[in-house]
Write a protein that holds these residues in place. Structure first.
Motif, PDB file in Angstrom:
ATOM      1  N   ALA A   1      10.523  38.667 -10.203  1.00  0.00           N
ATOM      2  CA  ALA A   1      11.334  38.483  -9.596  1.00  0.00           C
ATOM      3  C   ALA A   1      12.823  37.978  -9.781  1.00  0.00           C
ATOM      4  CB  ALA A   1      11.457  37.916  -7.766  1.00  0.00           C
ATOM      5  N   GLY A   2      13.892  37.759  -9.188  1.00  0.00           N
ATOM      6  CA  GLY A   2      14.877  37.372  -9.841  1.00  0.00           C
ATOM      7  C   GLY A   2      16.258  38.114  -9.232  1.00  0.00           C
TER       8      GLY A   2
ATOM      9  N   ARG B   1      22.153  40.527  -6.625  1.00  0.00           N
ATOM     10  CA  ARG B   1      21.656  41.305  -5.551  1.00  0.00           C
ATOM     11  C   ARG B   1      20.462  40.799  -6.416  1.00  0.00           C
ATOM     12  NH1 ARG B   1      21.842  45.145  -2.191  1.00  0.00           N
ATOM     13  NH2 ARG B   1      24.557  45.208  -3.195  1.00  0.00           N
ATOM     14  N   TYR B   2      19.035  40.905  -4.752  1.00  0.00           N
ATOM     15  CA  TYR B   2      17.968  40.117  -5.736  1.00  0.00           C
ATOM     16  C   TYR B   2      17.086  41.431  -6.142  1.00  0.00           C
ATOM     17  CZ  TYR B   2      13.244  38.683  -4.664  1.00  0.00           C
ATOM     18  OH  TYR B   2      11.878  38.430  -4.779  1.00  0.00           O
ATOM     19  N   PHE B   3      15.893  41.309  -6.793  1.00  0.00           N
ATOM     20  CA  PHE B   3      15.718  42.515  -6.792  1.00  0.00           C
ATOM     21  C   PHE B   3      14.133  42.149  -7.505  1.00  0.00           C
ATOM     22  CE2 PHE B   3      16.647  40.639 -11.004  1.00  0.00           C
ATOM     23  CZ  PHE B   3      15.609  41.167 -12.234  1.00  0.00           C
ATOM     24  N   GLU B   4      12.764  42.785  -7.931  1.00  0.00           N
ATOM     25  CA  GLU B   4      11.698  42.629  -7.552  1.00  0.00           C
ATOM     26  C   GLU B   4      11.088  43.590  -9.056  1.00  0.00           C
ATOM     27  OE1 GLU B   4       9.303  42.121  -4.471  1.00  0.00           O
ATOM     28  OE2 GLU B   4       9.828  40.871  -3.705  1.00  0.00           O
ATOM     29  N   ARG B   5      10.254  42.748  -9.492  1.00  0.00           N
ATOM     30  CA  ARG B   5       9.182  43.700 -11.415  1.00  0.00           C
ATOM     31  C   ARG B   5       8.131  43.673 -11.096  1.00  0.00           C
ATOM     32  NH1 ARG B   5      14.838  43.900 -12.510  1.00  0.00           N
ATOM     33  NH2 ARG B   5      16.132  45.841 -11.870  1.00  0.00           N
ATOM     34  N   SER B   6       7.399  44.488 -10.807  1.00  0.00           N
ATOM     35  CA  SER B   6       6.020  43.664 -11.358  1.00  0.00           C
ATOM     36  C   SER B   6       5.725  43.885 -12.927  1.00  0.00           C
ATOM     37  CB  SER B   6       4.883  45.131 -11.241  1.00  0.00           C
ATOM     38  OG  SER B   6       5.160  46.000 -11.646  1.00  0.00           O
ATOM     39  N   VAL B   7       4.881  42.859 -12.976  1.00  0.00           N
ATOM     40  CA  VAL B   7       4.678  42.059 -14.259  1.00  0.00           C
ATOM     41  C   VAL B   7       3.224  43.110 -14.726  1.00  0.00           C
ATOM     42  CG1 VAL B   7       3.934  40.616 -16.659  1.00  0.00           C
ATOM     43  CG2 VAL B   7       5.858  40.219 -15.008  1.00  0.00           C
ATOM     44  N   LEU B   8       2.947  43.135 -15.392  1.00  0.00           N
ATOM     45  CA  LEU B   8       1.752  44.297 -16.541  1.00  0.00           C
ATOM     46  C   LEU B   8       1.335  43.421 -17.708  1.00  0.00           C
ATOM     47  CD1 LEU B   8      -0.902  46.288 -16.090  1.00  0.00           C
ATOM     48  CD2 LEU B   8       0.217  47.815 -17.126  1.00  0.00           C
TER      49      LEU B   8
ATOM     50  N   ILE C   1       7.458  34.761 -18.778  1.00  0.00           N
ATOM     51  CA  ILE C   1       7.821  36.190 -19.410  1.00  0.00           C
ATOM     52  C   ILE C   1       7.975  37.124 -18.239  1.00  0.00           C
ATOM     53  CG2 ILE C   1       5.773  38.492 -18.461  1.00  0.00           C
ATOM     54  CD1 ILE C   1       3.495  37.009 -20.307  1.00  0.00           C
ATOM     55  N   MET C   2       8.948  37.656 -18.140  1.00  0.00           N
ATOM     56  CA  MET C   2       9.908  38.231 -17.271  1.00  0.00           C
ATOM     57  C   MET C   2       9.108  39.463 -16.407  1.00  0.00           C
ATOM     58  SD  MET C   2      11.710  35.482 -18.063  1.00  0.00           S
ATOM     59  CE  MET C   2      13.145  35.562 -17.341  1.00  0.00           C
TER      60      MET C   2
END
Length: 179
Positions: free
Chosen positions: A94-95, A104-111, A124-125
């Motif tokens: 998230a960031g 604006r806040y966002f979330e993106r998964s890490v695989l 790892i971003m």
């Protein structure tokens, strides 16, 4: 406001409880009760800091996460089988968008796919996907995704090589008192 603060207090005490537990099995049971999915023979050394402790943490089998790691699981962290995550690795999901006028806040998964080896002090971003068999060298800042068998290093990270050998190992580093 009170509800949000109560959530942070819960996360703080959950982290404290997890890190004070003496046995790997108890730690695993504790995380599963909080909603995480953890495969067989996976070891989480302490201290580890979780940001959210939600159902968005999926760890495969034969995974080792070493001391000093920070797992920001707000956007989801998905770790495959036979993965080694070395000391002091930071995984962010998230960031804030620095190009947005309101940040604006966002979330993106890490695989992190199977047979990935992550060396110490790696960042790892959000949104990164690491293909099968990747090796991430010490101190890398990983801001983008990489294909299978890539050797990645640097800041910002880039491909510095490719693995030409197979990945036929089984991670099992369940030693107590690892530093």
């Amino acid at each position: 406001m009170f509800k949000k603060q109560a959530v942070y207090v819960f996360i703080y005490f959950s982290n404290l409880t997890f890190n004070l537990m003496p046995f790997f099995l108890l730690k695993k049971i504790f995380l599963v009760l909080l909603g995480a999915k953890i495969g067989k023979n996976s070891t989480l050394h302490t201290p580890i800091k979780f940001f959210n402790l939600t159902r968005k943490l999926n760890i495969g089998s034969n995974v080792t996460i070493n001391p000093g790691c920070y797992l920001d699981d707000r956007g989801g962290i998905f770790i495959g089988n036979n993965v080694n995550i070395s000391h002091s690795v930071r995984i962010y999901t998230a960031g804030h968008n620095i190009n947005s006028p309101d940040m604006r806040y966002f979330e993106r998964s890490v695989l992190i796919s199977d047979n990935v080896w992550i060396f110490p002090n790696v960042l790892i971003m959000p949104g990164v996907k690491l293909g099968k068999g990747c090796v991430i060298l010490p101190g890398a800042v990983v801001t983008k995704s990489y294909p299978e068998r890539s050797i990645v290093g640097g800041n910002p990270s880039k491909i510095v090589g490719s693995r030409d050998c197979g990945t036929n190992y089984c991670i099992n580093h369940s030693y107590w008192f690892v530093n």
